[in-house]
Design a protein around this motif. Structure first.
Motif, PDB file in Angstrom:
ATOM      1  N   LEU A   5       7.929 -17.248   4.732  1.00  0.00           N
ATOM      2  CA  LEU A   5       6.867 -16.354   5.159  1.00  0.00           C
ATOM      3  C   LEU A   5       7.370 -14.925   5.343  1.00  0.00           C
ATOM      4  O   LEU A   5       6.575 -13.992   5.351  1.00  0.00           O
ATOM      5  N   ASN A 171       4.783  -9.712   4.146  1.00  0.00           N
ATOM      6  CA  ASN A 171       3.633  -9.172   3.440  1.00  0.00           C
ATOM      7  C   ASN A 171       2.374  -9.364   4.273  1.00  0.00           C
ATOM      8  O   ASN A 171       2.059 -10.483   4.691  1.00  0.00           O
ATOM      9  N   VAL A 172       1.671  -8.274   4.525  1.00  0.00           N
ATOM     10  CA  VAL A 172       0.420  -8.329   5.275  1.00  0.00           C
ATOM     11  C   VAL A 172      -0.652  -7.623   4.453  1.00  0.00           C
ATOM     12  O   VAL A 172      -0.615  -6.395   4.292  1.00  0.00           O
ATOM     13  N   ASN A 248      -1.420  -1.314   6.719  1.00  0.00           N
ATOM     14  CA  ASN A 248      -2.162  -2.575   6.614  1.00  0.00           C
ATOM     15  C   ASN A 248      -3.446  -2.540   7.433  1.00  0.00           C
ATOM     16  O   ASN A 248      -3.588  -1.732   8.367  1.00  0.00           O
ATOM     17  N   ASP A 257      -3.015 -13.199   7.426  1.00  0.00           N
ATOM     18  CA  ASP A 257      -1.551 -13.084   7.442  1.00  0.00           C
ATOM     19  C   ASP A 257      -0.978 -13.062   8.860  1.00  0.00           C
ATOM     20  O   ASP A 257       0.205 -12.747   9.046  1.00  0.00           O
ATOM     21  N   ALA A 260       2.052 -15.439   9.301  1.00  0.00           N
ATOM     22  CA  ALA A 260       3.296 -14.922   8.726  1.00  0.00           C
ATOM     23  C   ALA A 260       3.877 -13.826   9.606  1.00  0.00           C
ATOM     24  O   ALA A 260       5.099 -13.777   9.850  1.00  0.00           O
TER      25      ALA A 260
END
Length: 408
Positions: A5, A171-172, A248, A257, A260
């Motif tokens: 993640l 990653n978002v 983001n 997300d 994560a």
């Protein structure tokens, strides 16, 4: 959570997330010439949250930081080592407020946007002449690269032997988000925080309530699961700042997300917590205690913390003595129900107890294992699904030597 993640950023630091600079210098609070004053500065108002020691005697900087965080926003954190500014009465409180005001003035931010942290000897007033001159010189030391982070990390150390830092990326919503942390802690370490100062930075956009909730949850499974010596400090503080500059969509618990991001954030906390336990005063070994099969998570945590905090268990690990009797005794005094006929215990892969009965094992193999850098103790209770992990270190002659002369 799967490490897929998120990804560890090798060489990353608290200044790797966008928007942050840091630095440190020596202003004269320590008797040596090691750095003892530092700051982290965010170029924009950062969403911020903090958790604090549970010790009833709380140092003056904690009051000041709580006040600054009243609106959930920070621009800077200023921290000193060499003096805790704890149990220093009205003068100590006035000094903490002056430290905040001076830092704000020199950094060009509002007083209400500055957090203050201190660590060191309890009961002595700060040398404010040193603090004043140091704060005046600090802005020119701030840097967004590796050197600024290094000088910051060195400035927050007391009896620590090594700096403690970590950085990950996740990653978002298609944006790369960075999360980083730096911490100090080596002695007076016990669950419900520890003698530790921790600082986390991220360039994620995240809601303040969500950040505070995540910080508390991550602390419960990481920093609150370490112990070195059973003592909880007056100064513990963990502060998180989010610049939002990753671009983001603002993170909340319903964001796809979020899982994560939370896993990555918790990884940083776990790494720092383990580093503190490994660097325990005088320590030779990191001890990891994994408890499974407990009635619930609370029971598992209580047992794991009792075992890893046992002076007899810690002494046995120092002496490479596979004395499982000390482990089972700690399990039995943890204050939670245990089926006394079902307990399994292993040292690494070496089973020493099965269903609460001794298992014949190779003493030489056990000796060799216990002489390694990390010692894993697993305890299966056979009572339920609760599990927990705690970390600590062995108890050595050096721990007594360090603390017998802490002020001198």
């Amino acid at each position: 959570m799967s490490e897929k993640l998120y990804t560890v950023v090798e060489g990353g630091s608290i200044t790797t997330p966008a928007g942050f600079v840091s630095g440190g210098l020596h202003c004269g609070l320590k008797k040596t010439d090691r750095n003892d004053l530092a700051a982290i500065l965010c170029e924009v108002p950062a969403t911020a949250a903090a958790v604090y020691t549970t010790n009833l005697f709380q140092a003056a900087p904690l009051k000041v930081t709580r006040e600054s965080l009243g609106n959930g926003v920070l621009r800077a954190v200023v921290v000193n080592s060499g003096n805790a500014n704890a149990c220093t009465g009205a003068q100590g409180e006035a000094d903490a407020y002056e430290m905040r005001a001076a830092a704000a003035r020199h950094l060009g931010v509002s007083e209400d946007d500055v957090a203050v942290a201190s660590t060191g000897v309890i009961g002595e007033l700060l040398k404010m002449d040193c603090v004043r001159s140091g704060l005046a010189s600090l802005p020119e030391k701030l840097d967004g690269g590796a050197s600024g982070a290094e000088e910051f990390c060195q400035a927050i150390l007391t009896t620590d032997l090594v700096k403690k830092e970590c950085c990950v990326k996740v990653n978002v919503g298609g944006k790369e988000v960075l999360i980083a942390g730096a911490a100090k802690g080596s002695g007076m370490i016990h669950p419900n925080m520890a003698t530790m100062l921790g600082f986390m930075t991220t360039d994620a956009a995240v809601g303040q309530e969500e950040l505070l909730t995540l910080l508390r949850q991550a602390t419960d499974t990481t920093f609150n699961m370490i112990t070195v010596d059973g003592d909880t400090s007056t100064n513990d503080m963990l502060v998180a700042m989010a610049s939002g500059l990753a671009g983001n969509e603002t993170l909340g618990r319903q964001h796809p997300d979020w899982e994560a991001f939370a896993a990555a954030f918790t990884h940083v906390c776990r790494h720092l917590a383990q580093a503190i336990a490994r660097d325990g005063e005088g320590a030779n070994h990191l001890i990891e205690v994994v408890v499974s099969g407990a009635e619930d998570v609370a029971a598992a945590r209580a047992i794991a913390k009792t075992v890893v905090g046992s002076s007899l268990v810690k002494s046995a690990v120092f002496g490479a003595d596979a004395n499982w009797g000390r482990i089972i005794a700690a399990v039995g005094r943890a204050g939670v129900p245990v089926s006394v006929e079902r307990v399994d215990i292993s040292l690494g892969e070496i089973e020493v107890l099965s269903q609460s009965r001794p298992v014949a094992f190779d003493e030489e193999k056990a000796l060799a294992y216990l002489q390694g850098d990390t010692v894993l103790i697993t305890v299966n209770l056979g009572d339920g699904d609760g599990s927990a992990t705690a970390w600590g270190c062995d108890l050595t002659y050096d721990y007594v030597r360090i603390n017998a002369a802490y002020r001198t």
